[in-house]
Design a protein around this motif. Structure first.
Motif, PDB file in Angstrom:
ATOM      1  N   MET A 119       4.452  18.095 -15.588  1.00  0.00           N
ATOM      2  CA  MET A 119       3.046  18.430 -15.853  1.00  0.00           C
ATOM      3  C   MET A 119       2.209  18.431 -14.583  1.00  0.00           C
ATOM      4  O   MET A 119       1.010  18.700 -14.623  1.00  0.00           O
ATOM      5  CB  MET A 119       2.427  17.438 -16.862  1.00  0.00           C
ATOM      6  N   GLY A 120       2.823  18.082 -13.451  1.00  0.00           N
ATOM      7  CA  GLY A 120       2.098  18.077 -12.190  1.00  0.00           C
ATOM      8  C   GLY A 120       1.328  16.799 -11.915  1.00  0.00           C
ATOM      9  O   GLY A 120       0.547  16.735 -10.970  1.00  0.00           O
ATOM     10  N   THR A 121       1.538  15.770 -12.739  1.00  0.00           N
ATOM     11  CA  THR A 121       0.897  14.472 -12.502  1.00  0.00           C
ATOM     12  C   THR A 121       1.940  13.495 -11.975  1.00  0.00           C
ATOM     13  O   THR A 121       3.153  13.735 -12.063  1.00  0.00           O
ATOM     14  CB  THR A 121       0.241  13.917 -13.787  1.00  0.00           C
ATOM     15  N   LEU A 122       1.479  12.400 -11.458  1.00  0.00           N
ATOM     16  CA  LEU A 122       2.373  11.405 -10.865  1.00  0.00           C
ATOM     17  C   LEU A 122       3.339  10.843 -11.913  1.00  0.00           C
ATOM     18  O   LEU A 122       2.923  10.402 -12.988  1.00  0.00           O
ATOM     19  CB  LEU A 122       1.533  10.277 -10.254  1.00  0.00           C
ATOM     20  N   HIS A 123       4.618  10.858 -11.588  1.00  0.00           N
ATOM     21  CA  HIS A 123       5.662  10.356 -12.486  1.00  0.00           C
ATOM     22  C   HIS A 123       5.493   8.850 -12.676  1.00  0.00           C
ATOM     23  O   HIS A 123       5.203   8.118 -11.727  1.00  0.00           O
ATOM     24  CB  HIS A 123       7.040  10.658 -11.884  1.00  0.00           C
ATOM     25  N   SER A 129       5.462 -12.913 -12.877  1.00  0.00           N
ATOM     26  CA  SER A 129       4.280 -12.484 -12.125  1.00  0.00           C
ATOM     27  C   SER A 129       3.638 -11.280 -12.799  1.00  0.00           C
ATOM     28  O   SER A 129       4.236 -10.638 -13.659  1.00  0.00           O
ATOM     29  CB  SER A 129       4.617 -12.179 -10.667  1.00  0.00           C
ATOM     30  N   MET A 130       2.410 -11.013 -12.363  1.00  0.00           N
ATOM     31  CA  MET A 130       1.642  -9.868 -12.857  1.00  0.00           C
ATOM     32  C   MET A 130       1.259  -9.014 -11.660  1.00  0.00           C
ATOM     33  O   MET A 130       1.222  -9.496 -10.523  1.00  0.00           O
ATOM     34  CB  MET A 130       0.394 -10.352 -13.592  1.00  0.00           C
ATOM     35  N   GLY A 131       0.960  -7.746 -11.924  1.00  0.00           N
ATOM     36  CA  GLY A 131       0.565  -6.850 -10.845  1.00  0.00           C
ATOM     37  C   GLY A 131      -0.496  -5.868 -11.272  1.00  0.00           C
ATOM     38  O   GLY A 131      -0.673  -5.604 -12.470  1.00  0.00           O
ATOM     39  N   GLU A 132      -1.200  -5.355 -10.284  1.00  0.00           N
ATOM     40  CA  GLU A 132      -2.214  -4.315 -10.494  1.00  0.00           C
ATOM     41  C   GLU A 132      -2.099  -3.285  -9.386  1.00  0.00           C
ATOM     42  O   GLU A 132      -1.821  -3.627  -8.246  1.00  0.00           O
ATOM     43  CB  GLU A 132      -3.625  -4.886 -10.410  1.00  0.00           C
ATOM     44  N   ILE A 133      -2.334  -2.048  -9.745  1.00  0.00           N
ATOM     45  CA  ILE A 133      -2.497  -0.973  -8.759  1.00  0.00           C
ATOM     46  C   ILE A 133      -3.949  -0.538  -8.824  1.00  0.00           C
ATOM     47  O   ILE A 133      -4.445  -0.167  -9.895  1.00  0.00           O
ATOM     48  CB  ILE A 133      -1.587   0.238  -9.043  1.00  0.00           C
ATOM     49  N   ARG A 134      -4.620  -0.575  -7.680  1.00  0.00           N
ATOM     50  CA  ARG A 134      -6.020  -0.151  -7.569  1.00  0.00           C
ATOM     51  C   ARG A 134      -6.149   0.819  -6.397  1.00  0.00           C
ATOM     52  O   ARG A 134      -5.440   0.711  -5.403  1.00  0.00           O
ATOM     53  CB  ARG A 134      -6.949  -1.334  -7.318  1.00  0.00           C
ATOM     54  N   GLY A 135      -7.095   1.727  -6.518  1.00  0.00           N
ATOM     55  CA  GLY A 135      -7.397   2.642  -5.426  1.00  0.00           C
ATOM     56  C   GLY A 135      -8.024   1.882  -4.270  1.00  0.00           C
ATOM     57  O   GLY A 135      -8.899   1.042  -4.488  1.00  0.00           O
ATOM     58  N   VAL A 136      -7.595   2.162  -3.051  1.00  0.00           N
ATOM     59  CA  VAL A 136      -8.169   1.493  -1.880  1.00  0.00           C
ATOM     60  C   VAL A 136      -9.623   1.917  -1.703  1.00  0.00           C
ATOM     61  O   VAL A 136     -10.496   1.081  -1.488  1.00  0.00           O
ATOM     62  CB  VAL A 136      -7.335   1.781  -0.610  1.00  0.00           C
ATOM     63  N   PRO A 150      -4.549  10.271  -8.184  1.00  0.00           N
ATOM     64  CA  PRO A 150      -4.551  11.590  -7.535  1.00  0.00           C
ATOM     65  C   PRO A 150      -3.578  11.633  -6.355  1.00  0.00           C
ATOM     66  O   PRO A 150      -3.438  10.657  -5.620  1.00  0.00           O
ATOM     67  CB  PRO A 150      -5.998  11.739  -7.042  1.00  0.00           C
ATOM     68  N   MET A 151      -2.911  12.765  -6.195  1.00  0.00           N
ATOM     69  CA  MET A 151      -1.997  12.941  -5.074  1.00  0.00           C
ATOM     70  C   MET A 151      -2.753  12.723  -3.764  1.00  0.00           C
ATOM     71  O   MET A 151      -3.876  13.190  -3.610  1.00  0.00           O
ATOM     72  CB  MET A 151      -1.391  14.348  -5.053  1.00  0.00           C
ATOM     73  N   GLY A 152      -2.114  11.995  -2.855  1.00  0.00           N
ATOM     74  CA  GLY A 152      -2.693  11.779  -1.533  1.00  0.00           C
ATOM     75  C   GLY A 152      -3.698  10.645  -1.459  1.00  0.00           C
ATOM     76  O   GLY A 152      -4.220  10.363  -0.376  1.00  0.00           O
ATOM     77  N   MET A 153      -3.971   9.961  -2.582  1.00  0.00           N
ATOM     78  CA  MET A 153      -4.922   8.852  -2.558  1.00  0.00           C
ATOM     79  C   MET A 153      -4.174   7.543  -2.304  1.00  0.00           C
ATOM     80  O   MET A 153      -3.217   7.218  -3.017  1.00  0.00           O
ATOM     81  CB  MET A 153      -5.676   8.740  -3.874  1.00  0.00           C
ATOM     82  N   GLU A 154      -4.600   6.773  -1.307  1.00  0.00           N
ATOM     83  CA  GLU A 154      -3.968   5.489  -1.009  1.00  0.00           C
ATOM     84  C   GLU A 154      -4.331   4.464  -2.073  1.00  0.00           C
ATOM     85  O   GLU A 154      -5.488   4.349  -2.484  1.00  0.00           O
ATOM     86  CB  GLU A 154      -4.399   4.980   0.368  1.00  0.00           C
ATOM     87  N   VAL A 155      -3.308   3.715  -2.515  1.00  0.00           N
ATOM     88  CA  VAL A 155      -3.511   2.642  -3.484  1.00  0.00           C
ATOM     89  C   VAL A 155      -2.950   1.341  -2.933  1.00  0.00           C
ATOM     90  O   VAL A 155      -2.115   1.341  -2.021  1.00  0.00           O
ATOM     91  CB  VAL A 155      -2.842   2.961  -4.848  1.00  0.00           C
ATOM     92  N   GLU A 156      -3.437   0.246  -3.506  1.00  0.00           N
ATOM     93  CA  GLU A 156      -2.896  -1.070  -3.176  1.00  0.00           C
ATOM     94  C   GLU A 156      -2.345  -1.675  -4.457  1.00  0.00           C
ATOM     95  O   GLU A 156      -3.007  -1.646  -5.500  1.00  0.00           O
ATOM     96  CB  GLU A 156      -3.971  -1.975  -2.594  1.00  0.00           C
ATOM     97  N   ARG A 180       0.860  -1.186   0.000  1.00  0.00           N
ATOM     98  CA  ARG A 180       0.000   0.000   0.000  1.00  0.00           C
ATOM     99  C   ARG A 180       0.895   1.235   0.000  1.00  0.00           C
ATOM    100  O   ARG A 180       1.963   1.234   0.610  1.00  0.00           O
ATOM    101  CB  ARG A 180      -0.916   0.013   1.224  1.00  0.00           C
ATOM    102  N   GLY A 181       0.427   2.260  -0.684  1.00  0.00           N
ATOM    103  CA  GLY A 181       1.202   3.481  -0.766  1.00  0.00           C
ATOM    104  C   GLY A 181       0.336   4.666  -1.129  1.00  0.00           C
ATOM    105  O   GLY A 181      -0.800   4.506  -1.581  1.00  0.00           O
ATOM    106  N   THR A 182       0.901   5.845  -0.910  1.00  0.00           N
ATOM    107  CA  THR A 182       0.195   7.087  -1.203  1.00  0.00           C
ATOM    108  C   THR A 182       1.157   8.041  -1.900  1.00  0.00           C
ATOM    109  O   THR A 182       2.147   8.463  -1.302  1.00  0.00           O
ATOM    110  CB  THR A 182      -0.323   7.727   0.106  1.00  0.00           C
ATOM    111  N   PRO A 183       0.886   8.367  -3.171  1.00  0.00           N
ATOM    112  CA  PRO A 183       1.779   9.298  -3.862  1.00  0.00           C
ATOM    113  C   PRO A 183       1.665  10.711  -3.285  1.00  0.00           C
ATOM    114  O   PRO A 183       0.594  11.125  -2.858  1.00  0.00           O
ATOM    115  CB  PRO A 183       1.298   9.244  -5.311  1.00  0.00           C
ATOM    116  N   GLN A 184       2.792  11.398  -3.287  1.00  0.00           N
ATOM    117  CA  GLN A 184       2.879  12.761  -2.774  1.00  0.00           C
ATOM    118  C   GLN A 184       3.334  13.710  -3.881  1.00  0.00           C
ATOM    119  O   GLN A 184       3.832  13.269  -4.926  1.00  0.00           O
ATOM    120  CB  GLN A 184       3.884  12.810  -1.612  1.00  0.00           C
ATOM    121  N   PHE A 185       3.214  14.983  -3.634  1.00  0.00           N
ATOM    122  CA  PHE A 185       3.605  16.008  -4.607  1.00  0.00           C
ATOM    123  C   PHE A 185       5.046  15.817  -5.087  1.00  0.00           C
ATOM    124  O   PHE A 185       5.352  16.032  -6.263  1.00  0.00           O
ATOM    125  CB  PHE A 185       3.434  17.408  -4.008  1.00  0.00           C
TER     126      PHE A 185
END
Length: 162
Positions: A71-75, A136-143, A115-121, A60-65
């Motif tokens: 462009m101001g979006t998550l790298h 293996s395979m992976g997915e990132i989804r919003g919590v 979105p910045m500050g949104m926790e994902v799994e 689990r993680g939360t992207p920050q500024f």
């Protein structure tokens, strides 16, 4: 919940002897219990291993500024690092005692901006566990929203220790 602790110095990292003395699953579970330190990159990029069972690992993680591009979006590197971690650790859970692994290659597909500050799994699941490679395979989804933000796949090289 875990008791994860993040390595703050090179001496905090598990030794090669520690790594080779247990299976990959035992290693991951020891890290989640706080008996072994997690790598510092997880602290730097604000994500943590959350669960580990054979063939499946979740972070689990939360992207920050600080992780945005011009462009101001998550790298894209944040997505890639998080997916590389969960997918490779899923392979790790199948690595036998006395062996270790490294990522050979990985690919990601970003489906939307987190979105910045949104926790994902990020969940990695094993597709193939062989003697010399793991896939293996992976997915990132919003919590909170359950939306798919990125997918990935990886191939890892499995090697015997000395």
């Amino acid at each position: 919940m875990t008791n994860l602790k993040i390595a703050e110095t090179p001496n905090d990292l598990p030794s090669q002897e520690d790594l080779l003395s247990m299976s990959g699953l035992e290693f991951m579970q020891a890290m989640l219990r706080g008996e072994l330190s997690a790598p510092p990159i997880s602290g730097v990029l604000n994500y943590r291993a959350y669960s580990a069972e054979e063939g499946r690992v979740a972070f689990r993680g939360t992207p920050q500024f600080e992780y945005t591009n011009p462009m101001g979006t998550l790298h894209g590197g944040w997505y890639g690092t998080l997916l590389d971690s969960c997918m490779a650790c899923a392979v790790m859970t199948t690595v036998p005692k006395g062996s270790f692994y490294t990522t050979l290659e990985y690919k990601i597909n970003i489906t939307r901006t987190i979105p910045m500050g949104m926790e994902v799994e990020a969940v990695g699941t094993i597709q193939h566990a062989g003697r010399s490679t793991g896939v293996s395979m992976g997915e990132i989804r919003g919590v909170a929203d359950g939306k798919l933000y990125a997918t990935g796949s990886t191939t890892c090289l499995i090697m015997k220790g000395r």
